[in-house]
Design an enzyme around this catalytic site. Structure first.
Site, PDB file in Angstrom:
ATOM      1  N   THR A  74     -26.787 -17.107 -45.718  1.00 56.96           N
ATOM      2  CA  THR A  74     -25.851 -17.711 -46.669  1.00 56.96           C
ATOM      3  C   THR A  74     -26.029 -19.230 -46.725  1.00 56.96           C
ATOM      4  OG1 THR A  74     -24.315 -15.916 -46.280  1.00 56.96           O
ATOM      5  CG2 THR A  74     -23.390 -17.896 -47.272  1.00 56.96           C
ATOM      6  N   LYS A 124     -24.391 -13.725 -33.404  1.00 60.00           N
ATOM      7  CA  LYS A 124     -25.439 -14.080 -34.360  1.00 60.00           C
ATOM      8  C   LYS A 124     -26.271 -15.205 -33.754  1.00 60.00           C
ATOM      9  CE  LYS A 124     -23.644 -12.377 -38.631  1.00 60.00           C
ATOM     10  NZ  LYS A 124     -23.903 -12.331 -40.033  1.00 60.00           N
ATOM     11  N   THR A 178     -30.175  -8.686 -43.577  1.00 56.80           N
ATOM     12  CA  THR A 178     -30.884  -9.937 -43.900  1.00 56.80           C
ATOM     13  C   THR A 178     -32.169 -10.012 -43.059  1.00 56.80           C
ATOM     14  OG1 THR A 178     -29.464 -11.031 -42.288  1.00 56.80           O
ATOM     15  CG2 THR A 178     -28.830 -11.224 -44.580  1.00 56.80           C
ATOM     16  N   HIS A 219     -20.450 -19.086 -37.203  1.00 61.95           N
ATOM     17  CA  HIS A 219     -20.513 -17.624 -37.092  1.00 61.95           C
ATOM     18  C   HIS A 219     -20.087 -17.195 -35.693  1.00 61.95           C
ATOM     19  CE1 HIS A 219     -22.305 -16.643 -40.892  1.00 61.95           C
ATOM     20  NE2 HIS A 219     -23.245 -17.554 -40.731  1.00 61.95           N
ATOM     21  N   ASN A 259     -25.272 -11.787 -48.968  1.00 55.83           N
ATOM     22  CA  ASN A 259     -23.830 -11.795 -48.753  1.00 55.83           C
ATOM     23  C   ASN A 259     -23.166 -11.086 -49.939  1.00 55.83           C
ATOM     24  OD1 ASN A 259     -21.093 -12.519 -48.383  1.00 55.83           O
ATOM     25  ND2 ASN A 259     -21.775 -14.210 -47.110  1.00 55.83           N
ATOM     26  N   PHE A 260     -22.521  -9.957 -49.674  1.00 56.76           N
ATOM     27  CA  PHE A 260     -21.951  -9.163 -50.767  1.00 56.76           C
ATOM     28  C   PHE A 260     -20.511  -9.549 -51.099  1.00 56.76           C
ATOM     29  CE2 PHE A 260     -25.516  -6.256 -50.138  1.00 56.76           C
ATOM     30  CZ  PHE A 260     -25.812  -5.995 -51.468  1.00 56.76           C
TER      31      PHE A 260
HETATM   32  N1  LIG Z   1     -25.178  -8.839 -46.908  1.00 58.32           N
HETATM   33  C1  LIG Z   1     -23.985  -8.997 -46.339  1.00 58.32           C
HETATM   34  O1  LIG Z   1     -22.956  -9.174 -47.015  1.00 58.32           O
HETATM   35  C2  LIG Z   1     -23.912  -8.921 -44.838  1.00 58.32           C
HETATM   36  C3  LIG Z   1     -22.685  -9.008 -44.183  1.00 58.32           C
HETATM   37  C4  LIG Z   1     -22.664  -8.830 -42.792  1.00 58.32           C
HETATM   38  C5  LIG Z   1     -23.857  -8.591 -42.098  1.00 58.32           C
HETATM   39  N2  LIG Z   1     -25.033  -8.552 -42.787  1.00 58.32           N
HETATM   40  C6  LIG Z   1     -26.306  -8.218 -42.135  1.00 58.32           C
HETATM   41  O2  LIG Z   1     -26.330  -6.791 -41.979  1.00 58.32           O
HETATM   42  C7  LIG Z   1     -27.115  -6.427 -40.835  1.00 58.32           C
HETATM   43  C8  LIG Z   1     -26.307  -5.538 -39.915  1.00 58.32           C
HETATM   44  O3  LIG Z   1     -25.178  -6.240 -39.458  1.00 58.32           O
HETATM   45  P1  LIG Z   1     -24.210  -5.591 -38.344  1.00 58.32           P
HETATM   46  O4  LIG Z   1     -23.266  -6.687 -38.006  1.00 58.32           O
HETATM   47  O5  LIG Z   1     -23.675  -4.297 -38.797  1.00 58.32           O
HETATM   48  O6  LIG Z   1     -25.254  -5.363 -37.152  1.00 58.32           O
HETATM   49  P2  LIG Z   1     -25.117  -4.382 -35.886  1.00 58.32           P
HETATM   50  O7  LIG Z   1     -26.091  -4.890 -34.877  1.00 58.32           O
HETATM   51  O8  LIG Z   1     -23.694  -4.233 -35.507  1.00 58.32           O
HETATM   52  O9  LIG Z   1     -25.637  -2.960 -36.447  1.00 58.32           O
HETATM   53  C9  LIG Z   1     -26.964  -2.653 -36.753  1.00 58.32           C
HETATM   54  C10 LIG Z   1     -27.136  -1.147 -36.594  1.00 58.32           C
HETATM   55  O10 LIG Z   1     -28.418  -0.737 -37.093  1.00 58.32           O
HETATM   56  C11 LIG Z   1     -28.830   0.366 -36.312  1.00 58.32           C
HETATM   57  N3  LIG Z   1     -30.270   0.639 -36.458  1.00 58.32           N
HETATM   58  C12 LIG Z   1     -31.320   0.155 -35.743  1.00 58.32           C
HETATM   59  N4  LIG Z   1     -32.483   0.689 -36.183  1.00 58.32           N
HETATM   60  C13 LIG Z   1     -32.169   1.541 -37.206  1.00 58.32           C
HETATM   61  C14 LIG Z   1     -32.927   2.386 -38.053  1.00 58.32           C
HETATM   62  N5  LIG Z   1     -34.277   2.484 -37.957  1.00 58.32           N
HETATM   63  N6  LIG Z   1     -32.271   3.095 -38.997  1.00 58.32           N
HETATM   64  C15 LIG Z   1     -30.929   3.024 -39.120  1.00 58.32           C
HETATM   65  N7  LIG Z   1     -30.149   2.233 -38.331  1.00 58.32           N
HETATM   66  C16 LIG Z   1     -30.765   1.498 -37.391  1.00 58.32           C
HETATM   67  C17 LIG Z   1     -28.430  -0.018 -34.893  1.00 58.32           C
HETATM   68  O11 LIG Z   1     -28.366   1.110 -34.048  1.00 58.32           O
HETATM   69  C18 LIG Z   1     -27.065  -0.669 -35.134  1.00 58.32           C
HETATM   70  O12 LIG Z   1     -25.997   0.267 -34.984  1.00 58.32           O
HETATM   71  C19 LIG Z   1     -27.567  -7.764 -40.234  1.00 58.32           C
HETATM   72  O13 LIG Z   1     -28.850  -8.085 -40.743  1.00 58.32           O
HETATM   73  C20 LIG Z   1     -26.522  -8.764 -40.759  1.00 58.32           C
HETATM   74  O14 LIG Z   1     -27.018 -10.095 -40.810  1.00 58.32           O
HETATM   75  C21 LIG Z   1     -25.083  -8.709 -44.127  1.00 58.32           C
END
Ligand SMILES: NC(=O)c1ccc[n+]([C@@H]2O[C@H](COP(=O)([O-])OP(=O)(O)OC[C@H]3O[C@@H](n4cnc5c(N)ncnc54)[C@H](O)[C@@H]3O)[C@@H](O)[C@H]2O)c1
Length: 236
Positions: free
Chosen positions: A146, A139, A77, A135, A102-103
């Site tokens: 969402t 976060k 996001t 949350h 949010n999937f």
């Molecule tokens: N759409 C959905 O359903 C949903 C659900 C949960 C989380 N999210 C979102 O997903 C994202 C990730 O969430 P998370 O909880 O896994 O975060 P997290 O911080 O646990 O993981 C993020 C990862 O991205 C890596 N990263 C940084 N730069 C990078 C790059 N250039 N290339 C590849 N990887 C890189 C980091 O090393 C880290 O391991 C957030 O934006 C969160 O809000 C979305």
């Protein structure tokens, strides 16, 4: 299907677990800018990439997938400002992208119910609406995607009814945010009048619902071209 995971944090690891249990194959994991160069051969084998990284890396990651003709599911996001640019690029280069704040299948049902309730409530301005999100403490920014999406649909339904009845509360829904440890995510939309309350609530019990939805979206996007949102996947 051969899958590349981009972003190997909490979500990337959930997706890895699901791939292990599925008939799909994990061919690459990229967790930093530097790892892209090391993984070129693995990426050649991938049919789709699932991207859950950071707001500061997501745009560059999407462009890298476009350059490699690799369909991409984007869960990260915080890149709304770049949507238009990337949509144009995606269409121009005939690439495939599906994004979602949010999937989770349950949350997408919740969005549909929120919209229907807002449509009905727009005729009853004696109800005040508010949105609560809870949350986990990691976060930091609030409100999150969402809650903003729920608010967006409420405002949209209210404004489509303007001229019939105005609901000042629905035009600017109040969002309150709480941070509690070990909470994957709760959202509550409540309408209160002096005489009654209606609430709808979604509780995510863990992160697997997001990962499962991302995998469904990956299967859905592979045969398609174009820029889509998760709404197109579920079509509620
Ligand atoms: N759409 C959905 O359903 C949903 C659900 C949960 C989380 N999210 C979102 O997903 C994202 C990730 O969430 P998370 O909880 O896994 O975060 P997290 O911080 O646990 O993981 C993020 C990862 O991205 C890596 N990263 C940084 N730069 C990078 C790059 N250039 N290339 C590849 N990887 C890189 C980091 O090393 C880290 O391991 C957030 O934006 C969160 O809000 C979305």
């Amino acid at each position: 299907m051969n899958i590349a995971i981009i972003g190997y944090g909490k979500m990337g690891k959930e997706i890895e677990k699901l791939i292990e249990k599925s008939n799909h194959t994990l061919v690459s994991i990229i967790d930093s800018e530097e790892e892209w160069a090391e993984c070129e051969d693995e990426l050649e084998k991938a049919d789709v990439a699932i991207e859950f990284s950071t707001p500061s890396s997501v745009v560059s990651n999407i462009k890298k997938c476009f350059d490699r003709n690799l369909p991409i599911v984007v869960g990260t996001t915080g890149w709304n400002d770049a949507h238009e640019e990337l949509k144009n690029l995606c269409l121009e280069k005939k690439q495939s992208l599906v994004w979602g704040a949010n999937f989770s299948v349950g949350v997408n049902m919740f969005f549909a119910v929120n919209k229907k309730l807002a449509e009905m409530m727009a005729n009853y301005p004696e109800f005040d609406v508010d949105i609560e999100e809870v949350h986990h403490t990691a976060k930091l920014d609030s409100p999150r995607g969402t809650a903003l999406f729920l608010a967006h649909d409420i405002v949209k339904m209210a404004s489509s009814k303007l001229g019939k009845t105005e609901s000042p509360s629905m035009s600017t829904p109040v969002i309150s945010s709480k941070r509690i440890s070990n909470t994957p995510g709760t959202h509550i939309v409540s309408y209160q009048s002096d005489n009654e309350t209606i609430e709808i609530k979604h509780v995510a019990l863990n992160r697997q619902n997001f990962a499962q939805g991302a995998l469904i979206a990956a299967e859905w996007i592979v045969p398609k071209k174009g820029f889509y949102s998760v709404k197109d996947v579920y079509d509620f």
